[in-house]
Design a protein around this motif. Structure first.
Motif, PDB file in Angstrom:
ATOM      1  N   VAL A   1      -8.296 -18.287  40.029  1.00 46.15           N
ATOM      2  CA  VAL A   1      -6.944 -18.854  39.978  1.00 46.15           C
ATOM      3  C   VAL A   1      -6.075 -17.948  39.119  1.00 46.15           C
ATOM      4  N   ALA A   2      -4.971 -17.462  39.677  1.00 42.81           N
ATOM      5  CA  ALA A   2      -4.083 -16.549  38.960  1.00 42.81           C
ATOM      6  C   ALA A   2      -3.001 -17.322  38.215  1.00 42.81           C
ATOM      7  N   ILE A   3      -2.560 -16.763  37.066  1.00 39.86           N
ATOM      8  CA  ILE A   3      -1.441 -17.305  36.292  1.00 39.86           C
ATOM      9  C   ILE A   3      -0.405 -16.193  36.159  1.00 39.86           C
ATOM     10  N   CYS A   4       0.783 -16.428  36.718  1.00 43.31           N
ATOM     11  CA  CYS A   4       1.864 -15.441  36.655  1.00 43.31           C
ATOM     12  C   CYS A   4       3.083 -16.126  36.054  1.00 43.31           C
ATOM     13  N   SER A   5       3.246 -15.998  34.747  1.00 47.23           N
ATOM     14  CA  SER A   5       4.311 -16.727  34.051  1.00 47.23           C
ATOM     15  C   SER A   5       4.571 -16.086  32.703  1.00 47.23           C
ATOM     16  N   THR A   6       5.765 -16.336  32.171  1.00 49.53           N
ATOM     17  CA  THR A   6       6.036 -15.969  30.788  1.00 49.53           C
ATOM     18  C   THR A   6       5.346 -16.974  29.876  1.00 49.53           C
ATOM     19  N   ASN A   7       5.335 -16.684  28.573  1.00 50.20           N
ATOM     20  CA  ASN A   7       4.615 -17.535  27.630  1.00 50.20           C
ATOM     21  C   ASN A   7       5.224 -18.930  27.546  1.00 50.20           C
ATOM     22  N   GLY A   8       4.375 -19.924  27.430  1.00 47.98           N
ATOM     23  CA  GLY A   8       4.815 -21.298  27.309  1.00 47.98           C
ATOM     24  C   GLY A   8       3.614 -22.223  27.292  1.00 47.98           C
ATOM     25  N   PRO A   9       3.835 -23.504  27.031  1.00 50.37           N
ATOM     26  CA  PRO A   9       2.706 -24.444  26.919  1.00 50.37           C
ATOM     27  C   PRO A   9       1.859 -24.532  28.180  1.00 50.37           C
TER      28      PRO A   9
ATOM     29  N   ASP B   1      -4.710 -22.100  31.646  1.00 51.93           N
ATOM     30  CA  ASP B   1      -5.846 -21.245  31.316  1.00 51.93           C
ATOM     31  C   ASP B   1      -7.090 -22.078  31.004  1.00 51.93           C
ATOM     32  N   PHE B   2      -6.954 -23.041  30.095  1.00 53.85           N
ATOM     33  CA  PHE B   2      -8.109 -23.857  29.712  1.00 53.85           C
ATOM     34  C   PHE B   2      -8.529 -24.801  30.842  1.00 53.85           C
ATOM     35  N   ALA B   3      -7.568 -25.301  31.608  1.00 55.33           N
ATOM     36  CA  ALA B   3      -7.920 -26.199  32.723  1.00 55.33           C
ATOM     37  C   ALA B   3      -8.739 -25.459  33.773  1.00 55.33           C
ATOM     38  N   ILE B   4      -8.333 -24.233  34.081  1.00 56.96           N
ATOM     39  CA  ILE B   4      -9.074 -23.424  35.062  1.00 56.96           C
ATOM     40  C   ILE B   4     -10.499 -23.194  34.581  1.00 56.96           C
ATOM     41  N   MET B   5     -10.622 -22.741  33.334  1.00 58.95           N
ATOM     42  CA  MET B   5     -11.951 -22.423  32.815  1.00 58.95           C
ATOM     43  C   MET B   5     -12.823 -23.665  32.675  1.00 58.95           C
ATOM     44  N   SER B   6     -12.200 -24.834  32.414  1.00 56.32           N
ATOM     45  CA  SER B   6     -12.984 -26.061  32.248  1.00 56.32           C
ATOM     46  C   SER B   6     -13.705 -26.472  33.522  1.00 56.32           C
ATOM     47  N   LEU B   7     -13.217 -26.011  34.663  1.00 52.23           N
ATOM     48  CA  LEU B   7     -13.847 -26.321  35.948  1.00 52.23           C
ATOM     49  C   LEU B   7     -14.931 -25.310  36.324  1.00 52.23           C
ATOM     50  N   GLY B   8     -15.143 -24.336  35.456  1.00 55.80           N
ATOM     51  CA  GLY B   8     -16.061 -23.254  35.796  1.00 55.80           C
ATOM     52  C   GLY B   8     -15.405 -22.209  36.662  1.00 55.80           C
ATOM     53  N   ALA B   9     -14.101 -22.351  36.887  1.00 52.02           N
ATOM     54  CA  ALA B   9     -13.335 -21.373  37.657  1.00 52.02           C
ATOM     55  C   ALA B   9     -12.953 -20.204  36.748  1.00 52.02           C
ATOM     56  N   VAL B  10     -12.311 -19.197  37.328  1.00 49.26           N
ATOM     57  CA  VAL B  10     -11.992 -17.957  36.618  1.00 49.26           C
ATOM     58  C   VAL B  10     -10.488 -17.746  36.626  1.00 49.26           C
ATOM     59  N   SER B  11      -9.887 -17.589  35.460  1.00 49.78           N
ATOM     60  CA  SER B  11      -8.440 -17.358  35.393  1.00 49.78           C
ATOM     61  C   SER B  11      -8.151 -15.860  35.518  1.00 49.78           C
ATOM     62  N   VAL B  12      -7.082 -15.560  36.254  1.00 45.68           N
ATOM     63  CA  VAL B  12      -6.686 -14.174  36.508  1.00 45.68           C
ATOM     64  C   VAL B  12      -5.222 -14.018  36.078  1.00 45.68           C
ATOM     65  N   PRO B  13      -4.967 -13.551  34.865  1.00 44.05           N
ATOM     66  CA  PRO B  13      -3.573 -13.388  34.416  1.00 44.05           C
ATOM     67  C   PRO B  13      -2.870 -12.235  35.123  1.00 44.05           C
ATOM     68  N   ILE B  14      -1.584 -12.447  35.426  1.00 43.70           N
ATOM     69  CA  ILE B  14      -0.761 -11.417  36.069  1.00 43.70           C
ATOM     70  C   ILE B  14       0.547 -11.298  35.298  1.00 43.70           C
ATOM     71  N   TYR B  15       0.954 -10.079  34.993  1.00 45.18           N
ATOM     72  CA  TYR B  15       2.216  -9.869  34.291  1.00 45.18           C
ATOM     73  C   TYR B  15       3.381 -10.373  35.146  1.00 45.18           C
ATOM     74  N   PRO B  16       4.258 -11.200  34.583  1.00 44.84           N
ATOM     75  CA  PRO B  16       5.372 -11.735  35.376  1.00 44.84           C
ATOM     76  C   PRO B  16       6.411 -10.690  35.752  1.00 44.84           C
ATOM     77  N   THR B  17       6.325  -9.501  35.148  1.00 45.86           N
ATOM     78  CA  THR B  17       7.301  -8.439  35.435  1.00 45.86           C
ATOM     79  C   THR B  17       6.872  -7.547  36.589  1.00 45.86           C
ATOM     80  N   LEU B  18       5.674  -7.751  37.126  1.00 39.09           N
ATOM     81  CA  LEU B  18       5.201  -6.877  38.195  1.00 39.09           C
ATOM     82  C   LEU B  18       5.974  -7.094  39.483  1.00 39.09           C
ATOM     83  N   THR B  19       5.963  -6.072  40.316  1.00 42.17           N
ATOM     84  CA  THR B  19       6.607  -6.178  41.623  1.00 42.17           C
ATOM     85  C   THR B  19       5.731  -7.015  42.560  1.00 42.17           C
TER      86      THR B  19
END
Length: 702
Positions: A61-69, A75-93
């Protein structure tokens, strides 16, 4: 017993500090917060909501966002399911986002806005769900985060254990993509154990506790901010406050009053330069007082070397406390008044900047690491930092140098490998040793000094090897230089591409009759100014390391133009390709002043795009000279810029004469200012009262 996974780590904190503020963020003009209990409930609702969308153990599961709650919640919800978080810079094309989604086999995406959704031209077929945080998207796969949370709340009831307790340290937690300075980004697989080990070992060097509040503004998609700015506070029960934006950092500092600030060197350099600029424009008396305060602090530092518990003479300690009260406290107030520690990472920090902040009572703890090591490899101890080094290796981490000087690391924090790239993994990690790609040195106390990237070393045709990073860092310490890149591989000497700091030079340039960035880059006054700075800043380097020629560019390197990575590192190859003709001119027999880059060399980019570095510069170089605070002070030795240079047609002799006149004018102005202060009505009245009081005391005594 240590936590078995990152969610377990957070759950233990929730039980210890159920009612303490975990997160703070700005909403409707005011900061509001969640307690640890409320945070845990929201994570549970998000986890069950994601499960209803088909996210399960092993899902990406990817997260593409600026910082915030909701970044942390996701992040923690994804990992709690045994899933894998994939961060993406929000400035990318959109193209770059799509590459990561495909490379990591992402099935669901959490994005901040509908604009980010629309940015991706063609979504990979594997993606089944798109969750939008702030608004609604018309994309057929899109839903809002509020609807996901409501669905999760109805399904979770009060269930507090939904499978996260079964996760082990060796389970995959996240896939973080490298910045891709030399090619396509690679997906670094980090386990729960990799990250937990890094968190635990960092705390032995950097004393963060439940009493600390940190201001978060570096992208959470960067593993440095995620480990040090998110996981560590959540491990100890600290509070994370999110900045509204880069532009509001000074305001948010005063509002939040953080105790810890994590940033890249560029921000600290701009803060330092802002103080220097203000003292230069303050009165003679203020400059002398600030110089005295710095000298007192330096004398005390030399006795203690930054360590606690060393005896300091009472007289010196009194002077130091007076200096803090009169001078340094005013600077502290600009950062909220409670900062006790600054943490720097992501690039090399200028040792002079580190020493300056240590003297004014805001020590910077510099560390070193890479994504492949979760990320911290070494760190300066809080009680005994050494400016100019990246500190000592973390506990349980072994380091050694290869035959060619490359730093090798063996640690429980070393990655599981690159996702779906076993060959690349085998090249990077050999027999358990991570090859960092950095040339390093050890000092007599075991502190590490990073020389440069192994691939960046310039081998001159004369046989000399030049590490460009130290020279580039020295050049960028100038208030007039925003960016610098050294070139010269397989050539007879080193040259430089220089991006002037146009905002700093502009007041001078206006007096020369030039106004646009391109005109400033071509102005003879700018060239002379930069040339003097280069001579001054590279004086301590070997002759073959100093740039013999340089070209002034008319726009900064940017992320949008492909010249910077998301972590703001320069993609040297792209820069060399874009400015190939300019670089060629630096090695031809033509006058150096004729070698300059105009917007025609921008590869189609006629205007600079906003980047993180540019926003740092704008935030911390604002001209507030009317603010009457001691943050307007700076170092005791002040060099006056050539603010009265003649226009472009003036000869070199005329400019030098004008500069000499400018210096005399500055001295005379300081003298006049001092005389005005000495003979001002308040001073004269004070003298008169003192004389009268003296006669009265003498009469009463005798």
């Amino acid at each position: 017993m240590k936590p078995q996974n990152l969610v377990d780590m957070l759950h233990r904190t929730v039980r210890r500090f159920p009612n303490k503020n975990a997160l703070l963020w700005k909403e409707d003009g005011h900061y509001r917060g969640w307690s640890y209990t409320r945070l845990w409930e929201t994570i549970r609702h998000m986890a069950f909501g994601l499960r209803s969308l088909g996210v399960q153990s092993g899902s990406k599961v990817a997260i593409c966002s600026t910082n915030g709650p909701y970044w942390l919640v996701s992040d923690f919800a994804i990992m709690s399911l045994g899933a894998v978080s994939v961060p993406i810079y929000p400035t990318l094309t959109g193209k770059q986002i799509r590459f990561i989604l495909e490379n990591a086999d992402v099935e669901a995406v959490i994005m901040e806005t509908s604009e980010m959704v629309d940015r991706v031209p063609e979504w990979p077929k594997r993606v089944r769900s798109i969750i939008v945080i702030k608004d609604r998207s018309t994309h057929p796969l899109a839903t809002t985060i509020s609807s996901v949370l409501k669905r999760g709340e109805s399904e979770s009831v009060n269930v507090d254990r939904w499978g996260w307790q079964q996760l082990k340290r060796e389970d995959l937690a996240t896939i973080v993509h490298t910045s891709g300075t030399t090619g396509d980004p690679k997906g670094v697989m980090l386990s729960h154990g990799n990250l937990l080990t890094n968190i635990e070992e960092n705390l032995s060097f950097v004393p963060v506790s439940s009493r600390d509040i940190s201001l978060s503004f570096l992208p959470l998609s960067h593993i440095f901010e995620r480990t040090c700015g998110q996981f560590i506070p959540m491990a100890v029960g600290g509070t994370i406050a999110y900045a509204e934006s880069m532009e509001t950092i000074p305001q948010n500092l005063v509002e939040v009053k953080p105790t810890v600030l994590i940033s890249v060197p560029r921000l600290f350099e701009k803060m330092h330069q802002r103080i220097l600029d203000r003292v230069e424009n303050s009165s003679f008396l203020r400059r002398r007082i600030f110089g005295w305060a710095l000298n007192v602090s330096k004398e005390r530092w030399n006795l203690t070397n930054g360590e606690l518990g060393w005896p300091v003479p009472v007289s010196l300690e009194r002077k130091y406390l007076l200096a803090r009260k009169l001078v340094f406290s005013k600077i502290h107030a600009q950062t909220g008044g409670r900062l006790r520690m600054l943490v720097s990472g992501g690039a090399a920090l200028d040792p002079n900047v580190a020493r300056f902040f240590a003297l004014i009572g805001l020590p910077i703890i510099e560390g070193y690491g890479m994504t492949e090591c979760s990320p911290v490899i070494a760190c300066n101890p809080f009680v005994h930092p050494k400016p100019g080094t990246v500190g000592k290796p973390l506990p349980h981490s072994e380091v050694r140098l290869a035959d060619d000087g490359e730093l090798l690391v063996k640690s429980p924090s070393v990655m599981m490998g690159y996702y779906n790239q076993p060959e690349e993994t085998a090249k990077t990690v050999e027999n358990g040793w991570l090859h960092t790609g950095d040339i390093a040195e050890f000092d007599e106390d075991g502190y590490i000094r990073i020389v440069d990237r192994k691939k960046n070393i310039l081998v001159l045709s004369t046989g000399k090897n030049v590490a460009p990073q130290p020279v580039e860092n020295a050049l960028c310490s100038s208030r007039y230089i925003q960016q610098a890149v050294l070139v010269g591989h397989k050539r007879k000497y080193v040259a430089a591409l220089i991006v002037p700091d146009f905002e700093v030079i502009r007041p001078l340039a206006n007096k020369w009759g030039v106004h646009t960035d391109e005109e400033i880059a071509k102005a003879p006054g700018t060239r002379e100014l930069i040339e003097r700075e280069m001579e001054r800043l590279t004086a301590d380097f070997a002759p073959f390391e100093r740039p013999k020629k340089f070209a002034l560019l008319s726009r900064p390197f940017t992320l949008e133009a492909g010249e910077l990575t998301p972590t703001l590192k320069v993609r040297t190859k792209q820069v060399e390709q874009r400015y190939a003709s300019v670089i060629a001119g630096l090695y031809e027999d033509i006058p150096a002043e004729e070698v300059a880059a105009s917007t025609a060399d921008n590869g189609g980019h006629t205007e600079q795009a906003s980047s993180l570095t540019d926003r740092f510069s704008k935030v911390w170089s604002t001209d507030d000279r009317q603010t009457d605070t001691w943050s307007q002070a700076a170092s005791p030795v002040v060099t006056t810029p050539s603010s009265h240079l003649p226009t472009n047609g003036a000869s070199m002799d005329m400019r030098k004469k004008a500069m000499q006149n400018s210096n005399w004018v500055s001295v005379m102005a300081d003298t006049v200012t001092l005389l005005r202060q000495l003979f001002s009505p308040p001073v004269l009245i004070g003298i008169l009262i003192g004389i009268v009081a003296g006669f009265v005391v003498k009469w009463l005594w005798f």
